[in-house]
Design an enzyme around this catalytic site. Sequence first.
Site, PDB file in Angstrom:
ATOM      1  CE  LYS A 126      -8.562 -24.841  68.488  1.00  9.58           C
ATOM      2  NZ  LYS A 126      -8.080 -25.259  69.808  1.00  9.58           N
TER       3      LYS A 126
ATOM      4  CB  CYS B 224      -5.105 -30.087  66.564  1.00 14.65           C
ATOM      5  SG  CYS B 224      -6.471 -31.074  67.164  1.00 14.65           S
TER       6      CYS B 224
HETATM    7  N1  NAI Z   1      -9.068 -33.770  69.376  1.00 13.49           N
HETATM    8  C1  NAI Z   1      -8.583 -32.619  69.832  1.00 13.49           C
HETATM    9  O1  NAI Z   1      -7.574 -32.585  70.556  1.00 13.49           O
HETATM   10  C2  NAI Z   1      -9.242 -31.333  69.449  1.00 13.49           C
HETATM   11  C3  NAI Z   1     -10.086 -31.259  68.317  1.00 13.49           C
HETATM   12  N2  NAI Z   1     -10.656 -30.059  68.001  1.00 13.49           N
HETATM   13  C4  NAI Z   1     -11.577 -29.959  66.854  1.00 13.49           C
HETATM   14  O2  NAI Z   1     -12.793 -30.667  67.185  1.00 13.49           O
HETATM   15  C5  NAI Z   1     -13.385 -31.205  66.001  1.00 13.49           C
HETATM   16  C6  NAI Z   1     -13.745 -32.660  66.259  1.00 13.49           C
HETATM   17  O3  NAI Z   1     -12.552 -33.334  66.503  1.00 13.49           O
HETATM   18  P1  NAI Z   1     -12.548 -34.706  67.329  1.00 13.49           P
HETATM   19  O4  NAI Z   1     -13.609 -34.724  68.366  1.00 13.49           O
HETATM   20  O5  NAI Z   1     -11.144 -34.947  67.730  1.00 13.49           O
HETATM   21  O6  NAI Z   1     -12.972 -35.761  66.184  1.00 13.49           O
HETATM   22  P2  NAI Z   1     -13.219 -37.351  66.358  1.00 13.49           P
HETATM   23  O7  NAI Z   1     -12.740 -37.969  65.095  1.00 13.49           O
HETATM   24  O8  NAI Z   1     -12.701 -37.824  67.659  1.00 13.49           O
HETATM   25  O9  NAI Z   1     -14.825 -37.464  66.445  1.00 13.49           O
HETATM   26  C7  NAI Z   1     -15.661 -36.946  65.458  1.00 13.49           C
HETATM   27  C8  NAI Z   1     -17.038 -37.591  65.604  1.00 13.49           C
HETATM   28  O10 NAI Z   1     -17.918 -36.945  64.681  1.00 13.49           O
HETATM   29  C9  NAI Z   1     -18.736 -37.906  64.062  1.00 13.49           C
HETATM   30  N3  NAI Z   1     -19.272 -37.358  62.809  1.00 13.49           N
HETATM   31  C10 NAI Z   1     -18.655 -37.249  61.620  1.00 13.49           C
HETATM   32  N4  NAI Z   1     -19.488 -36.655  60.732  1.00 13.49           N
HETATM   33  C11 NAI Z   1     -20.654 -36.373  61.403  1.00 13.49           C
HETATM   34  C12 NAI Z   1     -21.901 -35.766  61.055  1.00 13.49           C
HETATM   35  N5  NAI Z   1     -22.116 -35.336  59.814  1.00 13.49           N
HETATM   36  N6  NAI Z   1     -22.859 -35.652  61.994  1.00 13.49           N
HETATM   37  C13 NAI Z   1     -22.635 -36.088  63.247  1.00 13.49           C
HETATM   38  N7  NAI Z   1     -21.487 -36.682  63.656  1.00 13.49           N
HETATM   39  C14 NAI Z   1     -20.512 -36.817  62.730  1.00 13.49           C
HETATM   40  C15 NAI Z   1     -17.837 -39.123  63.903  1.00 13.49           C
HETATM   41  O11 NAI Z   1     -18.614 -40.290  63.731  1.00 13.49           O
HETATM   42  C16 NAI Z   1     -17.061 -39.091  65.223  1.00 13.49           C
HETATM   43  O12 NAI Z   1     -17.737 -39.823  66.224  1.00 13.49           O
HETATM   44  C17 NAI Z   1     -12.375 -30.980  64.881  1.00 13.49           C
HETATM   45  O13 NAI Z   1     -12.744 -29.859  64.129  1.00 13.49           O
HETATM   46  C18 NAI Z   1     -11.065 -30.646  65.619  1.00 13.49           C
HETATM   47  O14 NAI Z   1     -10.248 -29.751  64.876  1.00 13.49           O
HETATM   48  C19 NAI Z   1     -10.434 -28.924  68.742  1.00 13.49           C
HETATM   49  C20 NAI Z   1      -9.614 -28.980  69.855  1.00 13.49           C
HETATM   50  C21 NAI Z   1      -8.967 -30.167  70.282  1.00 13.49           C
HETATM   51  C1  SAJ Z   2      -1.417 -25.495  73.643  1.00 17.40           C
HETATM   52  C2  SAJ Z   2      -2.045 -26.812  73.617  1.00 17.40           C
HETATM   53  O1  SAJ Z   2      -1.844 -27.635  74.464  1.00 17.40           O
HETATM   54  N1  SAJ Z   2      -2.895 -27.030  72.578  1.00 17.40           N
HETATM   55  C3  SAJ Z   2      -3.561 -28.267  72.531  1.00 17.40           C
HETATM   56  C4  SAJ Z   2      -3.275 -29.001  71.240  1.00 17.40           C
HETATM   57  O2  SAJ Z   2      -3.482 -30.289  71.595  1.00 17.40           O
HETATM   58  P1  SAJ Z   2      -2.608 -31.489  70.975  1.00 17.40           P
HETATM   59  O3  SAJ Z   2      -3.282 -32.717  71.480  1.00 17.40           O
HETATM   60  O4  SAJ Z   2      -2.469 -31.284  69.524  1.00 17.40           O
HETATM   61  O5  SAJ Z   2      -1.180 -31.464  71.710  1.00 17.40           O
HETATM   62  P2  SAJ Z   2       0.098 -30.520  71.629  1.00 17.40           P
HETATM   63  O6  SAJ Z   2       0.653 -30.501  73.012  1.00 17.40           O
HETATM   64  O7  SAJ Z   2      -0.205 -29.242  70.977  1.00 17.40           O
HETATM   65  O8  SAJ Z   2       1.148 -31.390  70.720  1.00 17.40           O
HETATM   66  C5  SAJ Z   2       1.048 -31.429  69.330  1.00 17.40           C
HETATM   67  C6  SAJ Z   2       2.331 -32.109  68.823  1.00 17.40           C
HETATM   68  O9  SAJ Z   2       3.454 -31.245  69.014  1.00 17.40           O
HETATM   69  C7  SAJ Z   2       4.473 -31.891  69.761  1.00 17.40           C
HETATM   70  N2  SAJ Z   2       5.110 -30.897  70.628  1.00 17.40           N
HETATM   71  C8  SAJ Z   2       4.337 -30.160  71.477  1.00 17.40           C
HETATM   72  C9  SAJ Z   2       4.916 -29.196  72.256  1.00 17.40           C
HETATM   73  C10 SAJ Z   2       6.316 -28.975  72.177  1.00 17.40           C
HETATM   74  O10 SAJ Z   2       6.905 -28.135  72.876  1.00 17.40           O
HETATM   75  N3  SAJ Z   2       7.064 -29.732  71.321  1.00 17.40           N
HETATM   76  C11 SAJ Z   2       6.486 -30.690  70.529  1.00 17.40           C
HETATM   77  O11 SAJ Z   2       7.185 -31.362  69.764  1.00 17.40           O
HETATM   78  C12 SAJ Z   2       3.758 -32.985  70.529  1.00 17.40           C
HETATM   79  O12 SAJ Z   2       4.636 -34.052  70.823  1.00 17.40           O
HETATM   80  C13 SAJ Z   2       2.676 -33.407  69.540  1.00 17.40           C
HETATM   81  O13 SAJ Z   2       3.184 -34.335  68.605  1.00 17.40           O
HETATM   82  O14 SAJ Z   2      -4.094 -28.622  70.177  1.00 17.40           O
HETATM   83  C14 SAJ Z   2      -5.509 -28.594  70.464  1.00 17.40           C
HETATM   84  C15 SAJ Z   2      -6.297 -28.222  69.239  1.00 17.40           C
HETATM   85  O15 SAJ Z   2      -6.309 -27.069  68.893  1.00 17.40           O
HETATM   86  O16 SAJ Z   2      -6.916 -29.089  68.704  1.00 17.40           O
HETATM   87  C16 SAJ Z   2      -5.714 -27.568  71.548  1.00 17.40           C
HETATM   88  O17 SAJ Z   2      -7.112 -27.399  71.778  1.00 17.40           O
HETATM   89  C17 SAJ Z   2      -5.033 -28.070  72.779  1.00 17.40           C
HETATM   90  O18 SAJ Z   2      -5.275 -27.146  73.851  1.00 17.40           O
END
Ligand code: NAI
Ligand code: SAJ
Length: 455
Positions: free
Chosen positions: A236, A290
């Site tokens: 990851k 992220c």
């Molecule tokens: N948002 C994204 O694009 C992605 C996020 N992730 C990972 O997923 C994880 C969660 O991220 P998001 O969903 O974006 O966060 P978020 O900030 O959208 O939501 C987190 C939720 O967890 C709750 N929370 C906090 N502490 C808690 C606890 N102790 N018990 C139960 N609930 C609790 C909060 O109240 C909130 O509702 C992170 O580790 C992130 O790195 C992975 C891939 C994509």
């Molecule tokens: C490859 C990919 O799309 N990874 C996703 C990514 O989601 P995230 O929402 O962070 O979007 P992102 O497309 O990686 O963009 C991140 C940032 O990078 C910028 N960005 C992205 C691609 C690029 O060619 N140039 C650039 O400047 C975007 O504008 C943004 O500011 O990160 C997530 C994560 O790991 O949390 C992952 O699960 C998602 O699948």
Amino acid sequence: MTAARSEQAVYAGDRDGAALQAAFANGEIPVAVYGLGKMGLPLAAVLAEVTGNVVGVDIDESVVAAIERGESPVEGEPGLAELVAETSADRSLTATTRGARAASDAQVHVLIVPTLMEEAEPDLSMLRAAVDAVGEGLSPGDLVIVESTVPPTTTRDVVAPRLADRSGLDPDEFGVAFCPERTASGRALEDIRGAYPKVVGGVDAESERVAGLLYDELTSNEVIPAGDATTAECVKVFEGIYRDVNIALANELARVADPLSVDVTRAIEVANTQPFCEIHSPGPGVGGHCIPLYPRFLTTTVDTDLPLIETGRAVNDEMPSFVTDAVVDLLDEQGVPVEDADVLVLGVAYRAGVDETRKSPSRPVVSQLDALGARVWAADPAVDVAAVPELPAEPVAVANVEQTASTYDAVVVMTEHDAYSDLDYEAFGDAVAVDARGSLGELPLPTYTVGAGRS
Ligand SMILES: NC(=O)C1=CN([C@@H]2O[C@H](COP(=O)(O)OP(=O)(O)OC[C@H]3O[C@@H](n4cnc5c(N)ncnc54)[C@H](O)[C@@H]3O)[C@@H](O)[C@H]2O)C=CC1
Ligand SMILES: CC(=O)N[C@@H]1[C@@H](OP(=O)(O)OP(=O)(O)OC[C@H]2O[C@@H](n3ccc(=O)[nH]c3=O)[C@H](O)[C@@H]2O)O[C@H](C(=O)O)[C@@H](O)[C@@H]1O
């Protein structure tokens, strides 16, 4: 409704795989999901759709209350509102703030709470709090799965020992696995259901086997055993680091557009026709909660010099200033001192399609222009600009941009929202433009485009 715990343990050493999968799909194995946010709620809803037996846990009472009413507090996810309504109505998804109680009823515990970065090191405080709640209710034979992105070794060296300590169980009485959430906001249900292979890694072979069986019921894609939890954590973090370093390469290449009078974005597009070449797109920097974090999840964890990764981060973090300098230079060309300028920033979200502003490159650009004395305005179709904390910009509705266009000396396109392509840029009169995304093509204004240079 949440069925009683099944008689048979989930992590049992030799439980028949097919029987376990059948029990999971029939809802005989209660599941608890901790963290009902942008990633956790879609995951809980899909798990509820598959198993019919999921309790979601969140510390935010308003989140729990909304889900109990059948409403999704997470917006911008196609299909999620309907799925939450459906699974809440038939009680296959319920929600509570009582984590320890949910843990005592569940046999599979999925942790997907935020993992953030403090100044110098990862902030795992919310993960530890969730682990403590699970530990209070953990039973022999349970399986704990971490989906939150974590620094490598966290599952093995932080989560598993803490669970044993809080529960009083021996480490070999329960299973622990890391199964990364490979999902992008705006397409969460599609991603969770199988857009990509699901990776599983256990602290031991049985944890990995059982986690793989359960995810095989959830995803339409393949399930890839990584071999152990730390390898899965590296998968990851490496995915994110690859993206960050690659974006940094694109951003560095964008700096030669002017000296070479070349359209770098076009050169990248053509270079990428080679299958081994995948240069990403230049832009104003890397936002979101992220990709900017993942490199530091590694560099702050290992006592090893990682100069390429560190430099990539620095190159990306420098891009907002590069954009601000382009604005100042263009205004200077027009004889407009930046301290006398009205500047419209189009885009506060860190990328198109999301309402998220965490670590958005727009934040430093707005602050830098404000600090230089400019009067900054901001418009974003996906973000309530007035509600964005510590953003020194006057909100402008996108619908009002054209009628106010003549008041701006500069317009800066920071996010590639579709709405910006429909604007009549003639209305900006003598203004200058900086297109940080290269998403608008030729504009009828003196323009600097990141990746294509001055036009
Ligand atoms: N948002 C994204 O694009 C992605 C996020 N992730 C990972 O997923 C994880 C969660 O991220 P998001 O969903 O974006 O966060 P978020 O900030 O959208 O939501 C987190 C939720 O967890 C709750 N929370 C906090 N502490 C808690 C606890 N102790 N018990 C139960 N609930 C609790 C909060 O109240 C909130 O509702 C992170 O580790 C992130 O790195 C992975 C891939 C994509
Ligand atoms: C490859 C990919 O799309 N990874 C996703 C990514 O989601 P995230 O929402 O962070 O979007 P992102 O497309 O990686 O963009 C991140 C940032 O990078 C910028 N960005 C992205 C691609 C690029 O060619 N140039 C650039 O400047 C975007 O504008 C943004 O500011 O990160 C997530 C994560 O790991 O949390 C992952 O699960 C998602 O699948």
